[in-house]
Design a protein around this motif. Structure first.
Motif, PDB file in Angstrom:
ATOM      1  N   ARG A  64       0.880  -1.023  -0.123  1.00  0.00           N
ATOM      2  CA  ARG A  64       0.057   0.304  -0.066  1.00  0.00           C
ATOM      3  C   ARG A  64       0.904   1.424   0.045  1.00  0.00           C
ATOM      4  O   ARG A  64       0.660   2.281  -0.734  1.00  0.00           O
ATOM      5  N   GLU A  65       1.893   1.450   0.956  1.00  0.00           N
ATOM      6  CA  GLU A  65       2.677   2.712   0.617  1.00  0.00           C
ATOM      7  C   GLU A  65       3.294   2.542  -0.542  1.00  0.00           C
ATOM      8  O   GLU A  65       3.638   3.654  -0.945  1.00  0.00           O
ATOM      9  N   ILE A  66       4.019   1.758  -1.006  1.00  0.00           N
ATOM     10  CA  ILE A  66       4.805   1.508  -2.245  1.00  0.00           C
ATOM     11  C   ILE A  66       3.759   2.141  -3.384  1.00  0.00           C
ATOM     12  O   ILE A  66       4.338   3.064  -4.211  1.00  0.00           O
ATOM     13  N   LYS A  67       2.445   1.666  -3.315  1.00  0.00           N
ATOM     14  CA  LYS A  67       1.565   2.165  -4.212  1.00  0.00           C
ATOM     15  C   LYS A  67       1.315   3.504  -4.211  1.00  0.00           C
ATOM     16  O   LYS A  67       1.160   4.381  -5.091  1.00  0.00           O
ATOM     17  N   GLU A  68       1.344   4.168  -2.735  1.00  0.00           N
ATOM     18  CA  GLU A  68       1.104   5.699  -2.748  1.00  0.00           C
ATOM     19  C   GLU A  68       2.282   6.351  -3.071  1.00  0.00           C
ATOM     20  O   GLU A  68       1.994   7.383  -3.966  1.00  0.00           O
ATOM     21  N   PHE A  69       3.680   6.044  -2.980  1.00  0.00           N
ATOM     22  CA  PHE A  69       4.524   6.627  -3.627  1.00  0.00           C
ATOM     23  C   PHE A  69       4.411   6.640  -5.319  1.00  0.00           C
ATOM     24  O   PHE A  69       4.781   7.705  -5.604  1.00  0.00           O
ATOM     25  N   LEU A  70       4.306   5.338  -5.665  1.00  0.00           N
ATOM     26  CA  LEU A  70       4.196   5.365  -7.320  1.00  0.00           C
ATOM     27  C   LEU A  70       3.133   6.198  -7.826  1.00  0.00           C
ATOM     28  O   LEU A  70       3.247   6.923  -8.629  1.00  0.00           O
ATOM     29  N   ALA A 100       1.339  11.663 -10.195  1.00  0.00           N
ATOM     30  CA  ALA A 100       0.368  12.719 -10.223  1.00  0.00           C
ATOM     31  C   ALA A 100       1.330  14.111  -9.913  1.00  0.00           C
ATOM     32  O   ALA A 100       0.805  15.171 -10.193  1.00  0.00           O
ATOM     33  N   ASP A 101       2.305  14.119  -9.597  1.00  0.00           N
ATOM     34  CA  ASP A 101       3.293  15.284  -9.185  1.00  0.00           C
ATOM     35  C   ASP A 101       4.680  15.279 -10.278  1.00  0.00           C
ATOM     36  O   ASP A 101       5.364  14.698  -9.820  1.00  0.00           O
ATOM     37  N   PRO A 102       4.486  16.066 -11.263  1.00  0.00           N
ATOM     38  CA  PRO A 102       5.464  16.067 -12.072  1.00  0.00           C
ATOM     39  C   PRO A 102       6.908  16.865 -11.694  1.00  0.00           C
ATOM     40  O   PRO A 102       7.911  16.362 -11.798  1.00  0.00           O
ATOM     41  N   GLU A 103       6.581  17.653 -10.649  1.00  0.00           N
ATOM     42  CA  GLU A 103       7.826  18.032  -9.837  1.00  0.00           C
ATOM     43  C   GLU A 103       8.385  17.168  -8.763  1.00  0.00           C
ATOM     44  O   GLU A 103       9.473  17.489  -8.078  1.00  0.00           O
ATOM     45  N   HIS A 104       7.516  16.069  -8.262  1.00  0.00           N
ATOM     46  CA  HIS A 104       7.791  15.127  -7.399  1.00  0.00           C
ATOM     47  C   HIS A 104       8.155  15.570  -5.936  1.00  0.00           C
ATOM     48  O   HIS A 104       8.691  14.772  -4.854  1.00  0.00           O
ATOM     49  N   LEU A 105       7.435  16.875  -5.775  1.00  0.00           N
ATOM     50  CA  LEU A 105       7.750  17.432  -4.391  1.00  0.00           C
ATOM     51  C   LEU A 105       7.060  16.744  -2.967  1.00  0.00           C
ATOM     52  O   LEU A 105       7.608  16.157  -2.314  1.00  0.00           O
ATOM     53  N   GLU A 106       5.638  16.526  -3.551  1.00  0.00           N
ATOM     54  CA  GLU A 106       4.850  15.606  -2.523  1.00  0.00           C
ATOM     55  C   GLU A 106       5.307  14.355  -2.326  1.00  0.00           C
ATOM     56  O   GLU A 106       5.493  13.791  -1.363  1.00  0.00           O
TER      57      GLU A 106
END
Length: 141
Positions: free
Chosen positions: A71-77, A82-88
């Motif tokens: 679940r955590e890995i899926k959240e990261f992916l 969703a975030d092109p800047e990868h900040l979140e």
């Protein structure tokens, strides 16, 4: 599909090649596909893996090695997509890593304490046995 692994972003691998390259089974690839973590393309009924899917699998495997849940890995992916800047994604990763570090430190302390206790028991039982063998094996408990 027997092309060597290169940096070619358009390179497509069959499931056997992808599994071999990643050091996993074909079943593992299908498992992560069923969980929605990877989405290989289809050519007819054949799964083909792009460089993107290989990289995602490398991230999944690293996450598993580090002790993160599916679940955590899926959240990261999902955040990565969703975030092109990868900040979140990086903020979330840092937060989860901090929690994991705390958990592992607690586990390490518990393991060290258990190991110390077991070593003490080992020493005490060895000394007790040596005393019994040296003293003729009396029946005191």
């Amino acid at each position: 599909m027997n092309r060597p692994a290169t940096g070619d972003p358009l390179q497509m691998l069959g499931i056997q090649e992808a599994a071999t390259q990643l050091g996993v089974t074909m079943r593992a690839l299908r498992f992560y596909e069923d969980k929605g973590l990877i989405a290989p393309q289809r050519v007819g009924t054949t799964r083909v893996y792009s460089r993107r899917e290989i990289v995602r699998m490398q991230l999944i495997l690293r996450g598993k090695r580090l002790g993160f849940s599916i679940r955590e890995i899926k959240e990261f992916l999902d955040l990565y997509d969703a975030d092109p800047e990868h900040l979140e994604q990086v903020r979330q990763l840092r937060s989860k890593v901090g929690i994991r570090i705390t958990d592992l430190r607690k586990q390490k302390r518990a393991i060290e304490q258990t190991l110390e206790e077991l070593l003490l028991i080992d020493r005490q039982t060895r000394e007790w046995l040596e005393g019994r063998l040296a003293g003729g094996g009396g029946h005191d408990a």
